[in-house]
Design an enzyme around this catalytic site. Structure first.
Site, PDB file in Angstrom:
ATOM      1  N   VAL A 182      40.781  39.663  49.722  1.00  0.00           N
ATOM      2  CA  VAL A 182      41.032  41.088  50.556  1.00  0.00           C
ATOM      3  C   VAL A 182      39.741  41.579  50.507  1.00  0.00           C
ATOM      4  O   VAL A 182      38.785  41.731  49.399  1.00  0.00           O
ATOM      5  CB  VAL A 182      42.174  41.801  49.741  1.00  0.00           C
ATOM      6  CG1 VAL A 182      42.291  43.018  50.500  1.00  0.00           C
ATOM      7  CG2 VAL A 182      43.456  40.863  49.400  1.00  0.00           C
ATOM      8  N   ASP A 209      60.214  43.673  44.821  1.00  0.00           N
ATOM      9  CA  ASP A 209      59.013  43.632  43.822  1.00  0.00           C
ATOM     10  C   ASP A 209      58.366  44.849  43.676  1.00  0.00           C
ATOM     11  O   ASP A 209      57.023  44.987  43.725  1.00  0.00           O
ATOM     12  CB  ASP A 209      58.175  42.526  44.463  1.00  0.00           C
ATOM     13  CG  ASP A 209      57.135  41.927  43.304  1.00  0.00           C
ATOM     14  OD1 ASP A 209      57.103  42.505  42.153  1.00  0.00           O
ATOM     15  OD2 ASP A 209      56.050  41.282  43.395  1.00  0.00           O
ATOM     16  N   ILE A 244      37.425  43.253  47.879  1.00  0.00           N
ATOM     17  CA  ILE A 244      38.017  44.078  46.731  1.00  0.00           C
ATOM     18  C   ILE A 244      39.177  43.386  45.935  1.00  0.00           C
ATOM     19  O   ILE A 244      39.743  44.297  45.117  1.00  0.00           O
ATOM     20  CB  ILE A 244      38.377  45.368  47.522  1.00  0.00           C
ATOM     21  CG1 ILE A 244      39.494  44.972  48.788  1.00  0.00           C
ATOM     22  CG2 ILE A 244      37.434  46.309  47.890  1.00  0.00           C
ATOM     23  CD1 ILE A 244      40.199  46.118  49.264  1.00  0.00           C
TER      24      ILE A 244
HETATM   25  P1  AMP Z   1      47.691  41.954  47.493  1.00  0.00           P
HETATM   26  O1  AMP Z   1      47.465  40.661  48.022  1.00  0.00           O
HETATM   27  O2  AMP Z   1      48.282  42.656  48.655  1.00  0.00           O
HETATM   28  O3  AMP Z   1      48.410  42.074  46.264  1.00  0.00           O
HETATM   29  O4  AMP Z   1      46.148  42.581  47.555  1.00  0.00           O
HETATM   30  C1  AMP Z   1      45.137  42.298  46.262  1.00  0.00           C
HETATM   31  C2  AMP Z   1      44.590  43.259  45.926  1.00  0.00           C
HETATM   32  O5  AMP Z   1      43.693  43.804  46.991  1.00  0.00           O
HETATM   33  C3  AMP Z   1      45.320  44.424  45.496  1.00  0.00           C
HETATM   34  O6  AMP Z   1      45.829  44.387  44.232  1.00  0.00           O
HETATM   35  C4  AMP Z   1      44.384  45.630  45.725  1.00  0.00           C
HETATM   36  O7  AMP Z   1      43.608  45.683  44.559  1.00  0.00           O
HETATM   37  C5  AMP Z   1      43.531  45.020  47.086  1.00  0.00           C
HETATM   38  N1  AMP Z   1      44.096  45.730  48.292  1.00  0.00           N
HETATM   39  C6  AMP Z   1      45.155  45.248  48.970  1.00  0.00           C
HETATM   40  N2  AMP Z   1      45.221  46.221  49.923  1.00  0.00           N
HETATM   41  C7  AMP Z   1      44.641  47.027  49.880  1.00  0.00           C
HETATM   42  C8  AMP Z   1      44.517  48.302  50.587  1.00  0.00           C
HETATM   43  N3  AMP Z   1      45.065  48.385  51.713  1.00  0.00           N
HETATM   44  N4  AMP Z   1      43.402  48.977  50.207  1.00  0.00           N
HETATM   45  C9  AMP Z   1      42.879  48.701  49.281  1.00  0.00           C
HETATM   46  N5  AMP Z   1      42.910  47.753  48.399  1.00  0.00           N
HETATM   47  C10 AMP Z   1      44.017  46.775  48.854  1.00  0.00           C
END
Ligand code: AMP
Length: 964
Positions: free
Chosen positions: A615, A726, A607
């Protein structure tokens, strides 16, 4: 042969008045005279015309009196009697006198007291020719009473002459030696008179002959009458009508009046051929015509297809009344109920339909199939429906419409009000309570002159009714803090608006709420608060606008509280521990995070992509626990130990937090090759994208609700002395309930992870647009700098994910900020919200509000949605920025598509082309309505395009950013 003398003289004539008999002839008779004597068998004197006086009046008789001579045979014959072609049977009535033979002195034995009646048929008048042999005897005529010397008796005898078939006939009287005076001879036949019976006309009919006693006669229905079978009747031989067959009835539009069919008078009708009279037009119908077959519906009234055309007309029903929405948080549903329409339109087939819309501004969208209705959303016969599967933080409008058999027929234009609306907003609050704070509002607003007061009554819900203790409060404000309630107990509250005289005004509303059990861990997910805004259309009077909130009495901050907190109110619950303080970061991870066995994790779909790896969305099924949807962050192969530690540091940080608005850590995988961080799954992903995808679809109220959640999460972090550094919409995640949770923790995230991160002159990598000037200038990151960032998030949220400072460069942004310019209010931004943004962007960080203050203020705004109605000044030239007013080089747009692209509305290019809007001149002529008409439905898009046109008209293209 007897020669007949033509001694013609009128014997006697009189009209025959007896009913059913018909005088037909006034006739003459010839008498045999002396000249004829040789032609007769009679040897003595002939018939004579004798003048007599009877009862004082004189008249003539044909007489003969040859009683003393033997073998008399004296004939008297009538003239030719024309026969009616149909009269085969005639009646001959004779009046005569016969002298008693004994009255003659020395009466001889030859004296007779009878005479004979004869007839002879002929096709032509034979004149005086007489042949006895041509006559047939009809009867011997004997008197009932004979006349003696002193008194006179007139006898009347009638005989039938039957079987006549020729054109005429003669009658003849034969005297055989009596003393007779013939006073009159009437010859007649019988008819049934022309008649109208049962609306059928039957002609005069000659009564039948002896061998045909009944004559069948066909009739004709009178004008405007009809009969299924030919009307028939029988004429008896006695000239009487008998046994009619076949009934004539007046045709539709006519009624029987004295053997005729007359047109129905205006205002009455007759639909069918029947014997009935015209009926008055039924309810709500009328006719101005004579002879109406049906009555037309009056204006505004209709007949349903199943309604009889002869029945009344009915109108569509009026709106359902007293529509109310009662949330039942414990079972996650909403009960909509209403009172049947005041005016059913005269029908009893009323049903209701319920429509759910999510509305924002002028544009509404159907809620979709997810919302469930029990028993159904259509054809409801009960005035109540249960609605479930509603999402929190959404503004729902329910339209309840009353229908009847004629609703469809009532065209839109003339459709009377049959709809009522109720708008409801539901949200979960992050607080638990032992006391209850209630507030409500009246909508529609009471009349200004009305000094409205409220009566709040409450009691324990489960109290035995007999022993129930009510508490009644009379309030002149629309909120109350109810204290000293028993923990874990349901209370029933009733609010009633009172008029200035304290008489009941409008409806009242009941709702029950339960206090939490003492010591219960606060779990906002289970505390379902309702925020209902109800308003009525048309006749609807929806009583209250409720805000039921639950919170701990010790944390209560009343509406009169100041916005900004005092230092005592900011006592941290516990303090965040920097994982760096642990020598071995792995120890820190294990302290704050639960280790998960990889076999309990199922990865389903990628996702997103983080700095450290992909992720995934997946499922976590830990032993003894329910399956949960999770996000799984992975560490890509080939990582260094430093990267692994940095990666896991996010879990070490996240694991220390437990708040409704902070992303929850489920656990980590550290003991296996592929390290993973497992968090709760947020269905709607990152907030910035979510807002851009729902541009214009979310109301200000809901947006503020989301901000409130973020602020609550940030308050929690700041209370733990954690500085995020951030905070930006891209680092907020949104779940299915539109709840926002702060995410993206970690030690190196800004340096490594955030694409917005920019190296500053001080060496750090900083997301310039979100970062407070002091943090940019000298890396002073504090909760106050997070507050600045929160102000930027507020702007992002209210601008539906617009990039802060648009395409200005970081350098331009920093310069503008240093020159005291600030972002302008987004379109449609409530003034109070924009004011709060400006407070967050105060240069002096000490003067910025704390997150606790922000939460309080946002709560206050949410409790009084009216406060969001004042919109901050909006300058389209600034907020839509340059592209809306000219091409990027400042020159006018060359094409509609270039313009649409510049305002990021290219998706509507086709709509414009199809509508024939192909030049910018045409664009400039467009009004909001025109934009809507070409298919721009989303309010945000509508406004963007409308404002851009406004800006184009202004032709001013200066970029300015508001000075604080
Ligand atoms: P991050 O590395 O935390 O910025 O995550 C990258 C992308 O993964 C985010 O922009 C979200 O689209 C998705 N993502 C991260 N954590 C979650 C979560 N707990 N539930 C759903 N999507 C998530």
């Amino acid at each position: 042969m007897c020669r007949f003398c033509c001694c013609t003289s009128s014997l006697y004539a009189q009209p025959h008045n007896r009913p059913a008999k018909h005088i037909f002839f006034i006739f003459l008779i010839n008498r045999t005279g002396a000249t004829c004597r040789e032609q007769t068998t009679a040897s003595v004197g002939p018939w004579e015309v004798v003048q007599r006086t009877l009862n004082g009046s004189q008249f003539y008789t044909y007489s003969i009196c040859n009683v003393e001579e033997r073998e008399q045979d004296n004939w008297l014959r009538t003239t030719f009697i024309q026969r009616h072609p149909l009269a085969s049977r005639v009646f001959v009535e004779l009046k005569f006198i016969v002298r008693d033979c004994n009255s003659f002195d020395g009466a001889s034995l030859i004296c007779k007291e009878t005479f004979n009646l004869y007839t002879s048929e002929s096709d032509a008048d034979v004149g005086t020719t007489f042949r006895k042999s041509q006559f047939k005897k009809v009867a011997t005529i004997a008197p009932d009473e004979i006349t003696g010397k002193n008194e006179m008796h007139i006898n009347t005898e009638t005989r039938v002459v039957d079987g006549l078939s020729r054109k005429g006939f003669y009658l003849a009287f034969q005297d055989i030696g009596a003393c007779i005076a013939l006073l009159s001879v009437r010859v007649f036949y019988k008819t049934c008179p022309g008649t109208v019976q049962n609306l059928a006309t039957f002609p005069e009919t000659v009564a039948g002959a002896e061998n045909q006693p009944l004559t069948e006669v066909s009739g004709v229905c009178v004008d405007n009458a009809a009969s299924e079978e030919l009307p028939r009747i029988y004429c008896t031989e006695e000239g009487k009508w008998a046994v009619q067959v076949g009934q004539c009835q007046c045709k539709p539009g006519y009624e029987e009046v004295k053997d005729t069919c007359q047109e129905c008078r205006p205002g009455s009708f007759k639909a069918e051929a029947s014997s009935d009279a015209c009926e008055p037009c039924p309810a709500n119908t009328d006719t101005l015509e004579h002879g109406a077959v049906l009555c037309a519906c009056k204006d505004g009234f209709f007949r349903a297809p199943t309604d009889p055309s002869t029945g009344p007309c009915s109108g569509p029903p009026s709106a359902p009344r007293d529509l109310s929405a009662v949330p039942q948080p414990s079972v996650g549903r909403l009960i909509l109920s209403w009172t049947p329409p005041e005016d059913t339109g005269g029908r009893n087939d009323i049903t209701y339909s319920v429509e759910c819309q999510r509305c924002d501004g002028v544009v509404c969208h159907p809620c979709g199939e997810r919302v469930r209705y029990e028993p159904a959303s259509m054809k409801l016969t009960e005035a109540r429906v249960s609605v479930s599967e509603l999402e929190a933080h959404l503004n729902y409008t329910f339209i309840v419409e009353a229908h009847s058999g004629v609703s469809q027929l009532a065209g839109e234009a003339q459709r009377p009000p049959s709809r009522s609306n109720v708008t409801i907003f539901l949200h979960y609050t992050g607080e638990t309570s032992t006391s209850l704070a209630l507030s409500w509002d009246v909508s529609p607003r009471p009349r200004p002159q009305l000094n409205i007061r409220y009566k709040l009554t409450y009691h324990k819900k489960d109290d035995n009714l007999d022993k129930t203790t009510y508490t009644v409060l009379t309030l002149d404000k629309n909120s109350a803090q109810i204290k000293d309630l028993a923990p874990g107990t349901a209370y029933l509250f009733r609010v009633q608006a009172l008029g200035s005289d304290d008489n009941s005004e409008g409806s009242r509303m009941e709702e029950h709420f339960e206090t939490l059990t003492e010591g219960t861990e606060q779990n906002p997910c289970t505390s379902f608060t309702s925020f209902m805004q109800m308003y009525g259309c048309f006749y609807l009077f929806i009583p209250f606008f409720f805000v039921f909130r639950k919170r701990n009495s010790h944390t209560r901050q009343g509406p009169e509280d100041t916005y900004f907190s005092t230092p005592e109110q900011l006592k941290p619950l516990k303090t965040y521990v920097d994982p760096h303080t642990y020598e071995d970061p792995n120890v820190a991870v294990l302290k704050f995070a639960t280790e998960i066995h990889p076999s309990h994790i199922t990865k389903q779909k990628v996702i997103g992509a983080g700095e450290f790896g992909e992720v995934y969305r997946g499922i976590l099924k830990a032993p003894g626990r329910k399956e949960v949807a999770v996000a799984i962050k992975t560490l890509k192969p080939g990582y260094t130990e430093k990267q692994r530690q940095d990666f896991l540091s996010e879990a070490s940080i996240m694991g220390q937090f437990s708040h409704q608005n902070i992303i929850r850590l489920e656990g980590v995988v550290t003991k296996f090759k592929h390290a993973m961080i497992v968090t709760e799954y947020m269905e709607n992903g990152a907030l910035d994208r979510y807002l851009r995808d729902h541009d214009g679809e979310i109301s200000s109220f809901q947006l503020v609700g989301m901000l409130r959640g973020i602020a609550a999460g940030m308050k929690y972090l700041s209370d733990m002395s954690y500085v995020h550094r951030d905070l930006a919409a891209r680092n907020i995640l949104v779940n299915n309930n539109m709840e926002c949770k702060v995410s993206d923790f970690g030690l190196s995230r800004v340096l490594e992870d955030d694409p917005e991160g920019t190296y500053t002159t001080s060496g750090g990598k900083i997301p310039i647009r979100w970062t407070a000037p002091e943090a940019i200038a000298y890396r002073k990151f504090t909760s106050a700098s997070d507050v600045w960032s929160f102000g930027i998030v507020m702007w992002e949220v209210m601008a539906f994910g617009e990039r802060p400072y648009w395409d200005m460069s970081n350098h331009e942004v920093m310069k503008a900020i240093n020159e005291a310019f600030r972002l302008p209010a987004p379109m449609d931004c409530p003034s109070a919200v924009y004011q709060l943004m400006l407070q967050c962007w105060l240069q002096d960080r000490a003067k910025r509000p704390r997150f606790g203050d922000i939460v309080s203020l946002l709560d206050k705004l949410l409790r009084s949605p009216e406060s969001l109605k004042t919109i901050a000044d909006f300058d389209p030239r600034v907020s839509i920025r340059l592209p809306s007013t000219s091409g990027s080089d400042g020159s006018p747009f060359r094409s509609v598509s270039e313009w649409l692209e510049s305002i990021k509305m290219s998706q509507y290019s086709e709509n414009f082309t199809c509508a024939g809007i192909v030049t910018m001149e045409q664009v400039l002529q467009m009004k909001t309505e025109d934009i809507k008409n070409i298919g721009v439905r989303l309010p945000g898009h509508l406004k963007r395009i409308a404002y851009s046109i406004l800006g184009l008209k202004d032709q001013t293209s200066t970029l300015s950013v508001f000075a604080v």
